[in-house]
Design a protein around this motif. Sequence first.
Motif, PDB file in Angstrom:
ATOM      1  N   LEU A   1       0.835  -1.194   0.000  1.00  0.00           N
ATOM      2  CA  LEU A   1       0.000   0.000   0.000  1.00  0.00           C
ATOM      3  C   LEU A   1       0.876   1.253   0.000  1.00  0.00           C
ATOM      4  CD1 LEU A   1      -2.588  -1.255   2.648  1.00  0.00           C
ATOM      5  CD2 LEU A   1      -2.529  -1.673   0.175  1.00  0.00           C
ATOM      6  N   ASP A   2       0.347   2.329  -0.537  1.00  0.00           N
ATOM      7  CA  ASP A   2       1.102   3.576  -0.675  1.00  0.00           C
ATOM      8  C   ASP A   2       0.498   4.654   0.222  1.00  0.00           C
ATOM      9  OD1 ASP A   2       2.380   5.925  -1.454  1.00  0.00           O
ATOM     10  OD2 ASP A   2       2.444   5.346  -3.568  1.00  0.00           O
ATOM     11  N   ARG A   3       1.104   4.783   1.408  1.00  0.00           N
ATOM     12  CA  ARG A   3       0.614   5.746   2.388  1.00  0.00           C
ATOM     13  C   ARG A   3       1.048   7.176   2.076  1.00  0.00           C
ATOM     14  NH1 ARG A   3       1.370   3.733   8.455  1.00  0.00           N
ATOM     15  NH2 ARG A   3      -0.694   4.187   9.239  1.00  0.00           N
ATOM     16  N   VAL A   4       2.020   7.322   1.193  1.00  0.00           N
ATOM     17  CA  VAL A   4       2.470   8.657   0.803  1.00  0.00           C
ATOM     18  C   VAL A   4       1.401   9.320  -0.063  1.00  0.00           C
ATOM     19  CG1 VAL A   4       4.204   9.953  -0.512  1.00  0.00           C
ATOM     20  CG2 VAL A   4       4.915   8.062   0.956  1.00  0.00           C
ATOM     21  N   LYS A   5       0.908   8.578  -1.050  1.00  0.00           N
ATOM     22  CA  LYS A   5      -0.050   9.151  -2.001  1.00  0.00           C
ATOM     23  C   LYS A   5      -1.502   8.970  -1.577  1.00  0.00           C
ATOM     24  CE  LYS A   5       2.925   9.238  -5.977  1.00  0.00           C
ATOM     25  NZ  LYS A   5       3.176   8.822  -7.350  1.00  0.00           N
ATOM     26  N   ALA A   6      -1.785   7.984  -0.724  1.00  0.00           N
ATOM     27  CA  ALA A   6      -3.180   7.734  -0.317  1.00  0.00           C
ATOM     28  C   ALA A   6      -3.271   7.448   1.183  1.00  0.00           C
ATOM     29  CB  ALA A   6      -3.742   6.565  -1.118  1.00  0.00           C
TER      30      ALA A   6
ATOM     31  N   ASN B   1     -12.279  11.074  -1.006  1.00  0.00           N
ATOM     32  CA  ASN B   1     -11.811  10.461  -2.249  1.00  0.00           C
ATOM     33  C   ASN B   1     -10.419  10.987  -2.591  1.00  0.00           C
ATOM     34  OD1 ASN B   1     -11.382   9.825  -5.013  1.00  0.00           O
ATOM     35  ND2 ASN B   1     -13.583   9.675  -5.344  1.00  0.00           N
ATOM     36  N   GLU B   2      -9.438  10.094  -2.623  1.00  0.00           N
ATOM     37  CA  GLU B   2      -8.058  10.474  -2.938  1.00  0.00           C
ATOM     38  C   GLU B   2      -7.674  10.074  -4.369  1.00  0.00           C
ATOM     39  OE1 GLU B   2      -5.475  10.472   1.065  1.00  0.00           O
ATOM     40  OE2 GLU B   2      -6.232   8.464   0.577  1.00  0.00           O
ATOM     41  N   SER B   3      -8.656  10.055  -5.275  1.00  0.00           N
ATOM     42  CA  SER B   3      -8.376   9.594  -6.640  1.00  0.00           C
ATOM     43  C   SER B   3      -7.426  10.499  -7.415  1.00  0.00           C
ATOM     44  CB  SER B   3      -9.679   9.408  -7.424  1.00  0.00           C
ATOM     45  OG  SER B   3     -10.363  10.630  -7.575  1.00  0.00           O
ATOM     46  N   GLY B   4      -7.248  11.728  -6.985  1.00  0.00           N
ATOM     47  CA  GLY B   4      -6.337  12.642  -7.676  1.00  0.00           C
ATOM     48  C   GLY B   4      -4.902  12.556  -7.202  1.00  0.00           C
ATOM     49  N   ASN B   5      -4.514  11.424  -6.638  1.00  0.00           N
ATOM     50  CA  ASN B   5      -3.185  11.290  -6.017  1.00  0.00           C
ATOM     51  C   ASN B   5      -2.074  10.909  -6.994  1.00  0.00           C
ATOM     52  OD1 ASN B   5      -3.538   8.533  -6.504  1.00  0.00           O
ATOM     53  ND2 ASN B   5      -4.054   8.043  -4.390  1.00  0.00           N
ATOM     54  N   GLY B   6      -2.400  10.733  -8.268  1.00  0.00           N
ATOM     55  CA  GLY B   6      -1.384  10.378  -9.266  1.00  0.00           C
ATOM     56  C   GLY B   6      -1.306   8.895  -9.564  1.00  0.00           C
ATOM     57  N   LEU B   7      -1.863   8.049  -8.690  1.00  0.00           N
ATOM     58  CA  LEU B   7      -1.887   6.611  -8.951  1.00  0.00           C
ATOM     59  C   LEU B   7      -3.028   6.302  -9.909  1.00  0.00           C
ATOM     60  CD1 LEU B   7      -1.318   5.304  -5.300  1.00  0.00           C
ATOM     61  CD2 LEU B   7       0.382   5.529  -7.117  1.00  0.00           C
ATOM     62  N   LYS B   8      -2.767   5.434 -10.873  1.00  0.00           N
ATOM     63  CA  LYS B   8      -3.742   5.120 -11.919  1.00  0.00           C
ATOM     64  C   LYS B   8      -4.344   3.733 -11.703  1.00  0.00           C
ATOM     65  CE  LYS B   8      -2.706   8.903 -14.169  1.00  0.00           C
ATOM     66  NZ  LYS B   8      -3.619  10.034 -14.088  1.00  0.00           N
TER      67      LYS B   8
ATOM     68  N   PRO C   1     -18.773  11.215  -4.990  1.00  0.00           N
ATOM     69  CA  PRO C   1     -17.315  11.041  -4.887  1.00  0.00           C
ATOM     70  C   PRO C   1     -16.786  10.524  -3.552  1.00  0.00           C
ATOM     71  CG  PRO C   1     -17.887  13.381  -4.935  1.00  0.00           C
ATOM     72  CD  PRO C   1     -19.139  12.619  -5.237  1.00  0.00           C
ATOM     73  N   HIS C   2     -17.312  10.989  -2.433  1.00  0.00           N
ATOM     74  CA  HIS C   2     -16.718  10.674  -1.126  1.00  0.00           C
ATOM     75  C   HIS C   2     -17.530   9.598  -0.397  1.00  0.00           C
ATOM     76  CE1 HIS C   2     -14.211  14.088  -1.977  1.00  0.00           C
ATOM     77  NE2 HIS C   2     -15.280  14.859  -2.087  1.00  0.00           N
ATOM     78  N   THR C   3     -17.784   8.479  -1.080  1.00  0.00           N
ATOM     79  CA  THR C   3     -18.624   7.417  -0.520  1.00  0.00           C
ATOM     80  C   THR C   3     -17.882   6.096  -0.381  1.00  0.00           C
ATOM     81  OG1 THR C   3     -19.499   7.032  -2.750  1.00  0.00           O
ATOM     82  CG2 THR C   3     -20.823   8.408  -1.264  1.00  0.00           C
ATOM     83  N   ALA C   4     -16.571   6.085  -0.605  1.00  0.00           N
ATOM     84  CA  ALA C   4     -15.791   4.855  -0.371  1.00  0.00           C
ATOM     85  C   ALA C   4     -15.841   4.533   1.111  1.00  0.00           C
ATOM     86  CB  ALA C   4     -14.356   5.031  -0.833  1.00  0.00           C
ATOM     87  N   ASN C   5     -15.881   3.241   1.416  1.00  0.00           N
ATOM     88  CA  ASN C   5     -16.041   2.826   2.802  1.00  0.00           C
ATOM     89  C   ASN C   5     -15.177   1.604   3.084  1.00  0.00           C
ATOM     90  OD1 ASN C   5     -17.384   1.621   5.220  1.00  0.00           O
ATOM     91  ND2 ASN C   5     -18.636   3.458   5.019  1.00  0.00           N
ATOM     92  N   ARG C   6     -15.685   0.400   2.790  1.00  0.00           N
ATOM     93  CA  ARG C   6     -14.925  -0.810   3.086  1.00  0.00           C
ATOM     94  C   ARG C   6     -14.668  -1.664   1.849  1.00  0.00           C
ATOM     95  NH1 ARG C   6     -16.966  -4.501   7.274  1.00  0.00           N
ATOM     96  NH2 ARG C   6     -15.711  -6.026   6.169  1.00  0.00           N
TER      97      ARG C   6
ATOM     98  N   TYR D   1     -11.774   6.661  -9.035  1.00  0.00           N
ATOM     99  CA  TYR D   1     -11.693   5.664  -7.965  1.00  0.00           C
ATOM    100  C   TYR D   1     -10.264   5.659  -7.438  1.00  0.00           C
ATOM    101  CZ  TYR D   1     -16.254   4.110  -9.528  1.00  0.00           C
ATOM    102  OH  TYR D   1     -17.591   4.062  -9.846  1.00  0.00           O
ATOM    103  N   ALA D   2     -10.123   5.812  -6.127  1.00  0.00           N
ATOM    104  CA  ALA D   2      -8.807   6.009  -5.515  1.00  0.00           C
ATOM    105  C   ALA D   2      -8.001   4.716  -5.458  1.00  0.00           C
ATOM    106  CB  ALA D   2      -8.965   6.576  -4.111  1.00  0.00           C
TER     107      ALA D   2
END
Length: 196
Positions: free
Chosen positions: A46-51, A101-108, A122-127, A147-148
Motif C-alpha cells: 500500500l502507498d501511504r504517501v499518495k493515499a 476520495n483520494e483519486s487525484g493522487n497520481g496513482l492510476k 465522490p466521497h462514498t468509499a467505505n470498506r 476511484y482512488a
Amino acid sequence: MLKKLWQYIIITTLLISSAFSYAVDPTNIYPKVKLQTSMGVIIVELDRVKAPITVDNFLEYVVKGEYNNTIFHRIIDDFIVQGGGYDAEFTAKKLGKNIVNESGNGLKNEVGTIAMAKENRPHTANRQFFFNLADNTTLDPGRKWGYAVFGAIIEGEEVLEAIAKVPTDYHEAMAWNDVPVKPVMLIKATLLPMDN
C-alpha cells in the motif's frame, strides 16, 4: 447506570483505536497486507504517501479482522475483482465512516492495482475494494472524480488471474450480474510486519 454505559463505550472506543494505532506503525509508509483467499495468497503493498486516508481506512478493517471470511462478490474478467463488503450468505458487513476520495493522487487504475469502490457520489468509499484486471483509464479522475488507487499486488498476480476466470452468473436474490457461481472467499487479511 447511563453514566457507566457511557464510560464503557468511551473506554471500548479508546481501546479499539489504541489497538489500531499500536498495530499500525505510523512510520511504515509502504505497509504490506497478505490476503489469504480460497484460491491462494495475494500480497499487496500500500502507498501511504499518495493515499494516506485510504490506506489507514483499509488497514483499520484489516487489523480489526473485518475482511476475514468475506467474499469477492463481483468479478468481471478484463475489468475488476471486487470484494470486502459481504459474507458468504451475502449479508452486508458493518460499515465504518465514508472517506475522502483520494483519486487525484497520481496513482492510476492500472492492471494489478488495488482501489476503493464507491457509489456515484465522490466521497462514498467505505470498506469495499477492487483489483484492476486491466488498465481501466475510465476509472481514473478527469473532469469528474475517479476511484482512488492505494496500492498494488507484489505477489500472487497468478491468483488474481485465476479468480478473474471463475464462472459468474446473475444472482437472483441480490439482483446482481457477475457474481461467482461458487463463492471465492477472502479467508483472512493480515498486516505483515514492517521490513527492517
